[in-house]
Scaffold this motif. Sequence first.
Motif, PDB file in Angstrom:
ATOM      1  N   PHE A  88      90.573  70.763  49.422  1.00  8.78           N
ATOM      2  CA  PHE A  88      89.761  71.538  48.488  1.00  8.78           C
ATOM      3  C   PHE A  88      90.597  72.692  47.940  1.00  8.78           C
ATOM      4  CE2 PHE A  88      89.162  73.375  52.636  1.00  8.78           C
ATOM      5  CZ  PHE A  88      89.059  74.743  52.439  1.00  8.78           C
ATOM      6  N   GLY A  89      90.150  73.227  46.795  1.00 14.02           N
ATOM      7  CA  GLY A  89      90.879  74.305  46.150  1.00 14.02           C
ATOM      8  C   GLY A  89      91.916  73.825  45.168  1.00 14.02           C
ATOM      9  N   GLU A  90      91.863  72.544  44.791  1.00 14.10           N
ATOM     10  CA  GLU A  90      92.914  71.996  43.936  1.00 14.10           C
ATOM     11  C   GLU A  90      92.849  72.535  42.509  1.00 14.10           C
ATOM     12  OE1 GLU A  90      89.378  69.424  43.777  1.00 14.10           O
ATOM     13  OE2 GLU A  90      90.598  70.226  45.392  1.00 14.10           O
ATOM     14  N   ILE A  91      91.665  72.927  42.038  1.00 10.76           N
ATOM     15  CA  ILE A  91      91.579  73.455  40.672  1.00 10.76           C
ATOM     16  C   ILE A  91      92.422  74.728  40.555  1.00 10.76           C
ATOM     17  CG2 ILE A  91      90.050  74.466  38.939  1.00 10.76           C
ATOM     18  CD1 ILE A  91      87.884  72.584  39.886  1.00 10.76           C
ATOM     19  N   ALA A  92      92.232  75.643  41.492  1.00  5.43           N
ATOM     20  CA  ALA A  92      93.000  76.885  41.471  1.00  5.43           C
ATOM     21  C   ALA A  92      94.484  76.632  41.725  1.00  5.43           C
ATOM     22  CB  ALA A  92      92.452  77.856  42.510  1.00  5.43           C
ATOM     23  N   LEU A  93      94.792  75.603  42.505  1.00  2.00           N
ATOM     24  CA  LEU A  93      96.197  75.274  42.757  1.00  2.00           C
ATOM     25  C   LEU A  93      96.906  74.909  41.460  1.00  2.00           C
ATOM     26  CD1 LEU A  93      98.473  74.606  44.878  1.00  2.00           C
ATOM     27  CD2 LEU A  93      97.626  72.257  44.772  1.00  2.00           C
ATOM     28  N   PHE A  94      96.218  74.198  40.578  1.00  3.56           N
ATOM     29  CA  PHE A  94      96.842  73.711  39.360  1.00  3.56           C
ATOM     30  C   PHE A  94      96.830  74.736  38.232  1.00  3.56           C
ATOM     31  CE2 PHE A  94      95.235  69.440  41.036  1.00  3.56           C
ATOM     32  CZ  PHE A  94      96.373  69.268  41.805  1.00  3.56           C
ATOM     33  N   ASP A  95      95.736  75.530  38.108  1.00  2.09           N
ATOM     34  CA  ASP A  95      95.682  76.454  36.971  1.00  2.09           C
ATOM     35  C   ASP A  95      95.892  77.919  37.344  1.00  2.09           C
ATOM     36  OD1 ASP A  95      93.260  77.374  38.000  1.00  2.09           O
ATOM     37  OD2 ASP A  95      92.019  76.345  36.507  1.00  2.09           O
ATOM     38  N   GLY A  96      95.828  78.254  38.642  1.00  5.59           N
ATOM     39  CA  GLY A  96      96.072  79.624  39.072  1.00  5.59           C
ATOM     40  C   GLY A  96      94.972  80.603  38.726  1.00  5.59           C
ATOM     41  N   HIS A  97      93.832  80.116  38.243  1.00  3.83           N
ATOM     42  CA  HIS A  97      92.735  81.002  37.871  1.00  3.83           C
ATOM     43  C   HIS A  97      91.865  81.341  39.074  1.00  3.83           C
ATOM     44  CE1 HIS A  97      92.950  79.629  33.359  1.00  3.83           C
ATOM     45  NE2 HIS A  97      94.030  80.265  33.778  1.00  3.83           N
ATOM     46  N   GLU A  98      90.785  82.053  38.840  1.00  2.00           N
ATOM     47  CA  GLU A  98      89.914  82.501  39.922  1.00  2.00           C
ATOM     48  C   GLU A  98      89.200  81.326  40.589  1.00  2.00           C
ATOM     49  OE1 GLU A  98      87.240  85.187  38.029  1.00  2.00           O
ATOM     50  OE2 GLU A  98      88.664  86.845  37.981  1.00  2.00           O
ATOM     51  N   ARG A  99      88.859  81.516  41.854  1.00  2.00           N
ATOM     52  CA  ARG A  99      88.070  80.526  42.567  1.00  2.00           C
ATOM     53  C   ARG A  99      86.709  80.374  41.900  1.00  2.00           C
ATOM     54  NH1 ARG A  99      91.541  77.593  45.641  1.00  2.00           N
ATOM     55  NH2 ARG A  99      92.877  78.958  46.879  1.00  2.00           N
ATOM     56  N   THR A 100      86.218  79.140  41.853  1.00  2.00           N
ATOM     57  CA  THR A 100      84.954  78.862  41.177  1.00  2.00           C
ATOM     58  C   THR A 100      83.772  78.797  42.137  1.00  2.00           C
ATOM     59  OG1 THR A 100      85.399  76.478  41.335  1.00  2.00           O
ATOM     60  CG2 THR A 100      86.125  77.618  39.326  1.00  2.00           C
ATOM     61  N   ALA A 101      84.029  78.946  43.435  1.00  2.00           N
ATOM     62  CA  ALA A 101      82.951  78.897  44.434  1.00  2.00           C
ATOM     63  C   ALA A 101      83.434  79.572  45.711  1.00  2.00           C
ATOM     64  CB  ALA A 101      82.548  77.449  44.703  1.00  2.00           C
ATOM     65  N   ASP A 102      82.526  79.711  46.676  1.00  2.00           N
ATOM     66  CA  ASP A 102      82.868  80.258  47.988  1.00  2.00           C
ATOM     67  C   ASP A 102      83.216  79.112  48.936  1.00  2.00           C
ATOM     68  OD1 ASP A 102      81.958  82.563  46.780  1.00  2.00           O
ATOM     69  OD2 ASP A 102      80.082  82.649  47.912  1.00  2.00           O
ATOM     70  N   ALA A 103      84.046  79.400  49.927  1.00  2.00           N
ATOM     71  CA  ALA A 103      84.363  78.443  50.985  1.00  2.00           C
ATOM     72  C   ALA A 103      84.134  79.126  52.324  1.00  2.00           C
ATOM     73  CB  ALA A 103      85.809  77.962  50.873  1.00  2.00           C
TER      74      ALA A 103
END
Length: 224
Positions: free
Chosen positions: A84-99
């Motif tokens: 999980f967290g692959e969206i931020a890994l690729f674009d470097g933007h803010e997290r979209t949810a809590d974990a």
Amino acid sequence: MSRPIDFSTLLRTNSFFSGFDAATIARLAGLCRTRHLTAGETLFTKGDEGDALYGIRRGQIRIETGTKSGEVLTLNLLGPGDLFGEIALFDGHERTADAVATEASELFILRRSDFLALLEKDPRIAIRVIEFLCERLRWVSDRVEEATLLPLSVRLARRIELLGQDYGREVVISQEQLAHYVGAARESVNRQLQIWRRAGILNLHRGRIILLDMQRLARETQFT
């Protein structure tokens, strides 16, 4: 006691990394670090800097979002072998949810800076990234379709079936968490679970669901 799974094994069994050769897997595994979380500990929150991809070696992580009024929606429940967290890994933007860790967990971490450095050297990894993101887009599309078109009983059966595939016949989840997961009221979820309990499809205990008849549960996932 069984030997703890190593990073290379975990990467090879994951859908994202499984297409890579052994040498690439070893290079990626060599970049990974570990982190331990206690039950209830927050790994990151929506809006935090996205600088890493996470994989679960042991434990369970709940991906959730909420409103200022306190309402919480569970987007996903992840267990050993999940990324999980692959969206931020690729674009470097803010997290979209809590974990949040629902139990004591051990994670591996792949930092974005390390991953991008390897990506620049090996275009095969870039191609796999594109394929993986397309898979996730299809998954999101399916979840939107379910929430919009399918009745609660079908949505609930599908979520429980997926959890059973990940965790076996004993699924550790509260009815409140399950209600957040399918976007319904807890009372509605409880009524449906009681119907299936009386039908002998599953049994209920505090914070647990025992799956008794997976074939009949699978039939409940169908919608025509």
